[in-house]
Design a protein around this motif. Structure first.
Motif, short mmCIF file in Angstrom:
data_model
loop_
_atom_site.label_atom_id
_atom_site.label_comp_id
_atom_site.label_asym_id
_atom_site.label_seq_id
_atom_site.Cartn_x
_atom_site.Cartn_y
_atom_site.Cartn_z
N ARG A 158 -19.54 20.51 4.69
CA ARG A 158 -20.06 21.01 5.96
C ARG A 158 -19.03 21.96 6.57
O ARG A 158 -17.83 21.74 6.47
CB ARG A 158 -20.32 19.87 6.93
N ARG A 159 -19.50 23.01 7.21
CA ARG A 159 -18.61 23.99 7.83
C ARG A 159 -19.01 24.15 9.29
O ARG A 159 -20.16 24.40 9.61
CB ARG A 159 -18.71 25.32 7.12
N MET B 115 -15.71 18.15 5.76
CA MET B 115 -16.02 19.15 6.78
C MET B 115 -14.79 20.02 7.02
O MET B 115 -13.67 19.53 7.05
CB MET B 115 -16.42 18.45 8.09
N GLU C 282 -21.88 15.17 -2.19
CA GLU C 282 -22.25 15.54 -0.83
C GLU C 282 -21.78 16.96 -0.54
O GLU C 282 -20.72 17.38 -0.98
CB GLU C 282 -21.59 14.57 0.16
N ARG C 283 -22.58 17.71 0.20
CA ARG C 283 -22.24 19.10 0.50
C ARG C 283 -21.08 19.17 1.49
O ARG C 283 -20.94 18.33 2.36
CB ARG C 283 -23.43 19.81 1.13
#
Length: 72
Positions: free
Chosen positions: A30-31, A62, A27-28
């Motif tokens: 998040r920022r 995140m 999963e990427r």
């Protein structure tokens, strides 16, 4: 094994290989960022920052970044 069976087997493996390689992508990360127009040490700025962070969901994937104005 006959030549035709070998080619069929290799073609099937080659077609299935890209699907298996893409199946388990992580999963990427998040920022979330905020640009505050207040000074970082102000009471109002600290209250707004706390409210902003409280409204975000708790996630291990995140990061939160904040930038503050340098005025006093």
């Amino acid at each position: 094994m006959k030549r035709r069976e070998f080619i069929t087997l290799m073609g099937g493996a080659a077609a299935a290989w890209p699907l298996a390689a893409r199946a388990q992508q992580p999963e990427r990360m998040r920022r979330v960022g905020a640009l505050m127009t207040l000074a970082a040490d102000g009471a109002v700025a600290q209250a707004r920052n706390a409210a902003f962070l409280q409204g975000l969901p708790k996630s291990t994937r995140m990061t939160q970044n904040g930038r503050w104005a340098n005025r006093s």
